[in-house]
Design a protein around this motif. Structure first.
Motif, PDB file in Angstrom:
ATOM      1  N   MET A  49       0.830  -1.202   0.000  1.00 24.15           N
ATOM      2  CA  MET A  49       0.000   0.000   0.000  1.00 24.15           C
ATOM      3  C   MET A  49       0.868   1.257   0.000  1.00 24.15           C
ATOM      4  N   ARG A  50       1.939   1.231   0.774  1.00 24.51           N
ATOM      5  CA  ARG A  50       2.845   2.382   0.816  1.00 24.51           C
ATOM      6  C   ARG A  50       3.503   2.613  -0.547  1.00 24.51           C
ATOM      7  N   GLU A  51       3.999   1.521  -1.161  1.00 24.77           N
ATOM      8  CA  GLU A  51       4.655   1.648  -2.468  1.00 24.77           C
ATOM      9  C   GLU A  51       3.679   2.200  -3.516  1.00 24.77           C
ATOM     10  N   LEU A 116      -8.314  -9.316   1.024  1.00 22.02           N
ATOM     11  CA  LEU A 116      -7.533  -9.304   2.264  1.00 22.02           C
ATOM     12  C   LEU A 116      -7.938  -8.184   3.218  1.00 22.02           C
ATOM     13  N   THR A 117      -8.802  -7.279   2.757  1.00 19.89           N
ATOM     14  CA  THR A 117      -9.210  -6.134   3.582  1.00 19.89           C
ATOM     15  C   THR A 117     -10.730  -6.035   3.645  1.00 19.89           C
ATOM     16  N   VAL A 122      -6.427  -2.157   6.332  1.00 17.04           N
ATOM     17  CA  VAL A 122      -5.365  -3.160   6.253  1.00 17.04           C
ATOM     18  C   VAL A 122      -5.242  -3.804   7.631  1.00 17.04           C
ATOM     19  N   PRO A 123      -5.544  -5.098   7.735  1.00 18.41           N
ATOM     20  CA  PRO A 123      -5.487  -5.761   9.031  1.00 18.41           C
ATOM     21  C   PRO A 123      -4.055  -6.056   9.456  1.00 18.41           C
ATOM     22  N   GLN A 124      -3.893  -6.273  10.739  1.00 15.08           N
ATOM     23  CA  GLN A 124      -2.598  -6.647  11.292  1.00 15.08           C
ATOM     24  C   GLN A 124      -2.475  -8.167  11.266  1.00 15.08           C
ATOM     25  N   GLY A 125      -1.265  -8.651  11.346  1.00  8.11           N
ATOM     26  CA  GLY A 125      -1.025 -10.085  11.368  1.00  8.11           C
ATOM     27  C   GLY A 125      -0.198 -10.511  10.185  1.00  8.11           C
ATOM     28  N   ASP A 129      -1.741 -15.737   7.697  1.00  5.99           N
ATOM     29  CA  ASP A 129      -2.939 -15.757   8.530  1.00  5.99           C
ATOM     30  C   ASP A 129      -4.075 -14.984   7.880  1.00  5.99           C
ATOM     31  N   LEU A 130      -3.752 -13.837   7.307  1.00  2.00           N
ATOM     32  CA  LEU A 130      -4.777 -13.026   6.639  1.00  2.00           C
ATOM     33  C   LEU A 130      -5.411 -13.782   5.479  1.00  2.00           C
ATOM     34  N   ILE A 131      -4.593 -14.463   4.701  1.00  3.16           N
ATOM     35  CA  ILE A 131      -5.101 -15.216   3.552  1.00  3.16           C
ATOM     36  C   ILE A 131      -5.975 -16.360   4.030  1.00  3.16           C
ATOM     37  N   ARG A 132      -5.509 -17.100   5.002  1.00  5.09           N
ATOM     38  CA  ARG A 132      -6.286 -18.240   5.502  1.00  5.09           C
ATOM     39  C   ARG A 132      -7.640 -17.806   6.045  1.00  5.09           C
ATOM     40  N   GLN A 133      -7.725 -16.623   6.640  1.00  5.61           N
ATOM     41  CA  GLN A 133      -8.987 -16.130   7.165  1.00  5.61           C
ATOM     42  C   GLN A 133      -9.996 -15.866   6.049  1.00  5.61           C
ATOM     43  N   GLN A 134      -9.505 -15.592   4.851  1.00  7.50           N
ATOM     44  CA  GLN A 134     -10.389 -15.253   3.741  1.00  7.50           C
ATOM     45  C   GLN A 134     -10.743 -16.422   2.840  1.00  7.50           C
TER      46      GLN A 134
END
Length: 135
Positions: A49-51, A116-117, A122-125, A129-134
């Motif tokens: 996101m920063r880039e 992913l959001t 933008v979630p932490q972690g 883990d973020l991918i698996r949650q989705q």
């Protein structure tokens, strides 16, 4: 997590079927490259996101995170927003030209960041883990 495993998870996230994980692997390489800076605590999504914001695609990237419609981007816009060395490395790992990599990223990034959001931030972690949650 190994790059191939991350690529498979990302491929599943964007709906790539068995044996079609090329864009998942491309995304895994990009996010892995951004995560190598050590500044992001295992969440290279923040680095992406920063880039993109620093590269002039902040409005588009924010639309992917937000809960409204995703704004499309083109391959040339992605190529201009990402550091050339990053795009060149991603392309080399994917076995394609930087232009082809940018085109593929332009198609896949809005979907992946959106998935992913889901809460509009933008979630932490860790990325895994973020991918698996989705999934």
């Amino acid at each position: 997590m190994a790059g191939n495993d991350l690529g498979s998870l990302l491929g599943g996230l964007i709906g790539e079927g068995e044996g079609k994980g090329r864009d998942g692997k491309l995304l895994a390489t990009l996010l892995g490259t951004l995560g190598d800076s050590g500044q992001l605590g295992g969440n290279p999504l923040e680095g992406l996101m920063r880039e993109l914001t620093e590269g002039g695609l902040g409005e588009q990237a924010r639309s992917w995170v937000g809960t409204s419609a995703n704004t499309a981007v083109s391959g040339p816009e992605i190529a201009q927003a990402l550091p050339y060395q990053t795009l060149e490395h991603v392309a080399q790992q994917a076995g394609c030209s930087p232009e082809q990599a940018a085109d593929r990223l332009a198609e896949a990034l809005p979907k992946v960041v959106d998935r992913l959001t889901p809460r509009g931030e933008v979630p932490q972690g860790s990325l895994e883990d973020l991918i698996r949650q989705q999934l």
